[in-house]
Design a protein around this motif. Structure first.
Motif, PDB file in Angstrom:
ATOM      1  N   GLN A 142      52.594 -43.993   1.048  1.00  0.00           N
ATOM      2  CA  GLN A 142      53.355 -44.872   0.154  1.00  0.00           C
ATOM      3  C   GLN A 142      54.784 -44.334   0.001  1.00  0.00           C
ATOM      4  N   TRP A 143      55.727 -45.230  -0.057  1.00  0.00           N
ATOM      5  CA  TRP A 143      57.132 -44.816  -0.204  1.00  0.00           C
ATOM      6  C   TRP A 143      57.798 -45.592  -1.324  1.00  0.00           C
ATOM      7  N   ASP A 144      58.757 -44.941  -1.933  1.00  0.00           N
ATOM      8  CA  ASP A 144      59.464 -45.514  -3.070  1.00  0.00           C
ATOM      9  C   ASP A 144      60.773 -46.107  -2.560  1.00  0.00           C
ATOM     10  N   PRO A 145      60.916 -47.428  -2.578  1.00  0.00           N
ATOM     11  CA  PRO A 145      62.119 -48.066  -2.022  1.00  0.00           C
ATOM     12  C   PRO A 145      63.410 -47.480  -2.590  1.00  0.00           C
ATOM     13  N   GLU A 146      63.354 -47.111  -3.851  1.00  0.00           N
ATOM     14  CA  GLU A 146      64.563 -46.601  -4.494  1.00  0.00           C
ATOM     15  C   GLU A 146      65.077 -45.350  -3.787  1.00  0.00           C
ATOM     16  N   ARG A 147      64.146 -44.465  -3.439  1.00  0.00           N
ATOM     17  CA  ARG A 147      64.554 -43.183  -2.869  1.00  0.00           C
ATOM     18  C   ARG A 147      64.510 -43.176  -1.333  1.00  0.00           C
ATOM     19  N   ALA A 206      49.742 -54.279  -2.131  1.00  0.00           N
ATOM     20  CA  ALA A 206      50.858 -53.549  -2.746  1.00  0.00           C
ATOM     21  C   ALA A 206      51.947 -53.233  -1.707  1.00  0.00           C
ATOM     22  N   ASP A 207      51.515 -52.910  -0.481  1.00  0.00           N
ATOM     23  CA  ASP A 207      52.498 -52.684   0.594  1.00  0.00           C
ATOM     24  C   ASP A 207      53.355 -53.936   0.788  1.00  0.00           C
ATOM     25  N   GLU A 208      52.672 -55.078   0.838  1.00  0.00           N
ATOM     26  CA  GLU A 208      53.403 -56.327   1.088  1.00  0.00           C
ATOM     27  C   GLU A 208      54.334 -56.661  -0.076  1.00  0.00           C
ATOM     28  N   ALA A 209      53.888 -56.319  -1.279  1.00  0.00           N
ATOM     29  CA  ALA A 209      54.769 -56.547  -2.440  1.00  0.00           C
ATOM     30  C   ALA A 209      56.057 -55.732  -2.266  1.00  0.00           C
ATOM     31  N   VAL A 214      61.893 -55.054  -0.695  1.00  0.00           N
ATOM     32  CA  VAL A 214      63.013 -54.445   0.059  1.00  0.00           C
ATOM     33  C   VAL A 214      63.724 -55.479   0.930  1.00  0.00           C
ATOM     34  N   PHE A 215      62.987 -56.428   1.506  1.00  0.00           N
ATOM     35  CA  PHE A 215      63.633 -57.463   2.317  1.00  0.00           C
ATOM     36  C   PHE A 215      64.544 -58.323   1.435  1.00  0.00           C
ATOM     37  N   THR A 216      64.061 -58.624   0.244  1.00  0.00           N
ATOM     38  CA  THR A 216      64.855 -59.442  -0.673  1.00  0.00           C
ATOM     39  C   THR A 216      66.122 -58.683  -1.094  1.00  0.00           C
ATOM     40  N   ARG A 217      65.916 -57.415  -1.418  1.00  0.00           N
ATOM     41  CA  ARG A 217      67.056 -56.624  -1.893  1.00  0.00           C
ATOM     42  C   ARG A 217      68.116 -56.472  -0.790  1.00  0.00           C
ATOM     43  N   ARG A 218      67.621 -56.269   0.458  1.00  0.00           N
ATOM     44  CA  ARG A 218      68.590 -56.149   1.554  1.00  0.00           C
ATOM     45  C   ARG A 218      69.256 -57.501   1.833  1.00  0.00           C
ATOM     46  N   ALA A 219      68.485 -58.592   1.754  1.00  0.00           N
ATOM     47  CA  ALA A 219      69.041 -59.919   2.060  1.00  0.00           C
ATOM     48  C   ALA A 219      70.170 -60.282   1.105  1.00  0.00           C
ATOM     49  N   THR A 220      70.081 -59.804  -0.123  1.00  0.00           N
ATOM     50  CA  THR A 220      71.092 -60.191  -1.120  1.00  0.00           C
ATOM     51  C   THR A 220      72.148 -59.100  -1.330  1.00  0.00           C
ATOM     52  N   LEU A 221      72.050 -58.046  -0.520  1.00  0.00           N
ATOM     53  CA  LEU A 221      72.913 -56.877  -0.751  1.00  0.00           C
ATOM     54  C   LEU A 221      74.401 -57.211  -0.612  1.00  0.00           C
ATOM     55  N   ARG A 222      74.715 -58.132   0.298  1.00  0.00           N
ATOM     56  CA  ARG A 222      76.134 -58.434   0.507  1.00  0.00           C
ATOM     57  C   ARG A 222      76.510 -59.785  -0.084  1.00  0.00           C
ATOM     58  N   GLY A 223      75.605 -60.313  -0.881  1.00  0.00           N
ATOM     59  CA  GLY A 223      75.938 -61.539  -1.627  1.00  0.00           C
ATOM     60  C   GLY A 223      75.962 -62.803  -0.788  1.00  0.00           C
ATOM     61  N   ARG A 224      75.393 -62.774   0.426  1.00  0.00           N
ATOM     62  CA  ARG A 224      75.358 -63.985   1.255  1.00  0.00           C
ATOM     63  C   ARG A 224      74.177 -64.855   0.839  1.00  0.00           C
ATOM     64  N   ALA A 225      74.293 -66.160   1.100  1.00  0.00           N
ATOM     65  CA  ALA A 225      73.205 -67.081   0.752  1.00  0.00           C
ATOM     66  C   ALA A 225      72.021 -66.855   1.683  1.00  0.00           C
ATOM     67  N   LEU A 226      70.828 -67.090   1.162  1.00  0.00           N
ATOM     68  CA  LEU A 226      69.640 -66.916   1.996  1.00  0.00           C
ATOM     69  C   LEU A 226      69.537 -68.000   3.055  1.00  0.00           C
ATOM     70  N   GLY A 227      68.666 -67.740   4.054  1.00  0.00           N
ATOM     71  CA  GLY A 227      68.551 -68.651   5.197  1.00  0.00           C
ATOM     72  C   GLY A 227      67.583 -69.787   4.964  1.00  0.00           C
ATOM     73  N   LEU A 283      60.064 -48.198   7.982  1.00  0.00           N
ATOM     74  CA  LEU A 283      59.004 -47.952   6.999  1.00  0.00           C
ATOM     75  C   LEU A 283      58.017 -49.120   6.932  1.00  0.00           C
ATOM     76  N   ALA A 284      58.547 -50.345   7.008  1.00  0.00           N
ATOM     77  CA  ALA A 284      57.664 -51.516   6.962  1.00  0.00           C
ATOM     78  C   ALA A 284      56.760 -51.541   8.202  1.00  0.00           C
TER      79      ALA A 284
END
Ligand SMILES: [Fe+2]
Ligand SMILES: [Fe+2]
Lengths: 395, 213
Positions: A142-147, A206-209, A214-227, A283-284
């Motif tokens: 298990q890994w902590d996305p934050e770290r 829990a892995d999928e959660a 992380v996919f959501t956080r990366r997708a919105t990291l630069r403020g672009r609209a989702l696909g 990691l995924a």
């Protein structure tokens, strides 16, 4: 001559200090009709002893003001008398009865009580001896996305390439959601006697959660609209979410779907435009490999026990293919975005390289699916055909 | 003819419905058609019993005495069928607690509650003394009046007395109802209460209303 009667000296203990613990312990071993002499000096012990005896089906008779005879009632031991062991802690029963409910494996289960409705209760379709190991591995990995993710690593690529990445991430998030719902649904139908199966399904969900996060956080990291979420994608995923059979769902979602995804995530790791994305994909992909291993393990075991399983699994692939014939499969947007990411830019030469890489990816995905199908016991021709029929949508 | 019993009882708690529903299912599995009527107070069931609203009354001690008195006046014959083992030979006690300012806090309670309050720490016994204890008495019983269908009543009684705590199909019901075994009904255990009722004129109003004074 009378045998010496068992005696319990409560000393100064009253019912306000735990006398009932010693009484329960002393009477537990006694058969109905047996006599126990009880003495003690707590104030009004006789009043409480008589009440306790009555409530527990025994009879207390005073001998002196500090000494009583307790006659054990006929209900003594009844709760344990009809009880049975819920299998062995180390090995589950071949079929878990519904009346065992949520009892710990190996617990002594009092007879009677409600019938639960766990649809999955046969060992051969659920459980293998490998599962405890797989669960421990999952827990340790298990890994902590934050770290674990370098969220502040520089993003130096163009907005256009970022949009391509966000297109792919949008697709991934939707697929991860299906990958969460499928094990979560089967977890609720799994008899908890098969503890390791339940634990694996839970940690997989829990892995999928975490992947969704992380996919959501990366997708919105630069403020672009989702696909784009396409009709074809949703139709493909709905056929997974709706699949009621555990073995068929394991084949479609895990062996074929998540198996194909391990290749996809490996590809995205290799062609990520930034370190943050690369690490997320690495990691995924590790998690997905475990999900595939779990499905492979219980399907291989199940196929050995049930000669008809492979035919059922093959028909699941055929049915899903037929159901999805009228849909468009992988969206053009995602396909093109993968090419752009692999190329690294929209220069013709780069696109050419990217295209070759994606063609190579599709071949790898196909080879991976065929290899896993062979491991389950399909012959080379069947494996080729079933891999070919797998959804264009990857998952 | 199937055996049929309608029971009258008091809904002193919501679990009463669970209990009698459970008994209803179990009696049905034993070929006895069982139903029940619940009342929100303790006097109306006595009145309704004499009107034939049900066959068997699940009588509290006071209701049992009231039934006895009304029956005597109306030349009816009540009969105690069965009772819980845990309702036989109860006593009440008066524990007292000395308070800090020297006042005394006392209450009257069933001995079983004294044991329960000691056990859960409500009444630490170091600070409590039992001032008095009553003689033994009994609690609830199943009562029928003459004129009931004897075959059904006999079957009902036979099933009750045959219930065994080691039978997993009835143990949860017995746990809910708080007994380990049903015993033969008896009425000697109400004499103390009856004397006290007479002494304080407690029954007068009810018996007058029932025209049984
Ligand atoms: Fe995932
Ligand atoms: Fe997964």
């Amino acid at each position: 001559m009378n045998e010496p009667r068992p005696t319990l000296d409560l000393e100064h203990l009253g019912f306000d200090r735990g006398a009932q613990v010693l009484l329960a312990r002393a009477t537990r071993a006694l058969a109905p009709g047996a006599l126990l002499e009880v003495c003690g000096s707590a104030p009004a012990l006789g009043v409480e002893l008589a009440a306790w005896a009555r409530a527990n089906g025994h009879a207390a008779r005073p001998l002196t003001d500090r000494r009583w005879t307790l006659e054990i009632g006929r209900s003594a031991g009844a709760r344990r008398a009809g009880a049975e062991r819920a299998g062995l802690p180390e090995e589950p029963a071949s079929r878990a009865p519904q009346c065992w409910g949520l009892a710990a494996r190996g617990a002594l289960v009092e007879a009677g009580g409600p019938e639960f409705g766990f649809r999955l209760c046969e060992r051969e379709e659920l459980w293998t001896a490998d599962e405890a190991t797989l669960y421990r591995q999952a827990l340790a990995a298990q890994w902590d996305p934050e770290r674990a993710i370098p969220w502040s690593a520089p993003l130096e690529h163009s907005d256009e390439l970022e949009d391509a990445l966000v297109e792919v991430l949008t697709f991934l998030i939707e697929n991860e959601t299906a990958a969460l719902l499928v094990p979560a649904r089967f977890a609720g139908q799994t008899h908890p006697h098969f503890r390791e199966t339940l634990q694996l399904l839970a940690i997989q969900a829990a892995d999928e959660a975490r992947h969704i996060e992380v996919f959501t956080r990366r997708a919105t990291l630069r403020g672009r609209a989702l696909g784009l979420s396409t009709v074809g994608g949703r139709a493909s995923l709905k056929s997974l979410v709706d699949e009621p059979d555990f073995a068929r769902a394991a084949l479609l979602t895990s062996v074929l779907g998540e198996g194909t995804f391990t290749n996809l995530l490996g590809f995205l790791h290799a062609h990520a435009p930034d370190r943050c994305t690369a690490e997320i994909m690495r990691l995924a992909a590790q998690d997905e490999a475990r999900h595939v291993a779990f499905a492979m393990s219980h399907l291989a075991h199940h196929a050995q026990a049930d000669a008809t399983l492979l035919a059922r699994l093959a028909s699941a692939v055929h049915q899903r293919h037929a159901a999805l014939l009228a849909t468009s499969g992988l969206s053009v947007e995602v396909f093109d975005a993968l090419i752009a990411l692999a190329g690294g830019s929209y220069q013709p030469r780069a696109i050419e390289r990217g295209h070759a890489a994606v063609v190579e990816l599709l071949a790898q995905m196909d080879a991976g699916r065929r290899m896993r199908l062979r491991k389950l016991g399909f012959d080379a021709r069947q494996a080729e055909q079933l891999s070919e029929l797998h959804t264009r949508n990857f998952m | 003819m199937t055996n049929k019993i309608v029971l009258g009882a008091v809904a002193y708690d919501a679990k009463v419905v669970t209990i009698w529903d459970g008994f209803q299912r179990w009696f049905a599995s034993q070929g006895l058609e069982f139903d029940y009527v619940l009342y929100s107070n303790y006097e109306r069931p006595v009145e309704q019993h004499f009107r034939g609203a049900f066959d068997v009354a699940w009588n509290s001690p006071l209701a049992r005495i009231e039934t006895e008195r009304v029956a005597r006046a109306r030349r009816r014959t009540p009969r105690a069928l069965a009772m819980r083992d845990t309702d036989c030979d109860l006593t009440s006690v008066i524990p007292a607690r000395a308070l800090i300012d020297g006042e005394v806090d006392a209450a009257c309670m069933i001995d079983g509650n004294l044991a329960a309050f000691s056990n859960d720490g409500t009444l630490p016994r170091s600070a409590t003394r039992v001032l008095a204890q009553t003689a033994k008495y009994d609690h609830c019983n199943f009562t029928v009046l003459d004129g009931v269908d004897e075959r059904s009543v006999a079957r009902f009684r036979e099933l009750l007395l045959g219930m065994r705590y080691d039978d997993a199909s009835v143990r949860p019901l017995m746990d809910l109802e708080g007994l380990k075994a049903w015993r033969e009904g008896r009425t000697q255990g109400y004499a103390q209460l009856e004397r006290a009722c007479d002494r304080f004129g407690w029954l007068r109003e009810f018996l007058e209303r029932m025209q049984a004074a």
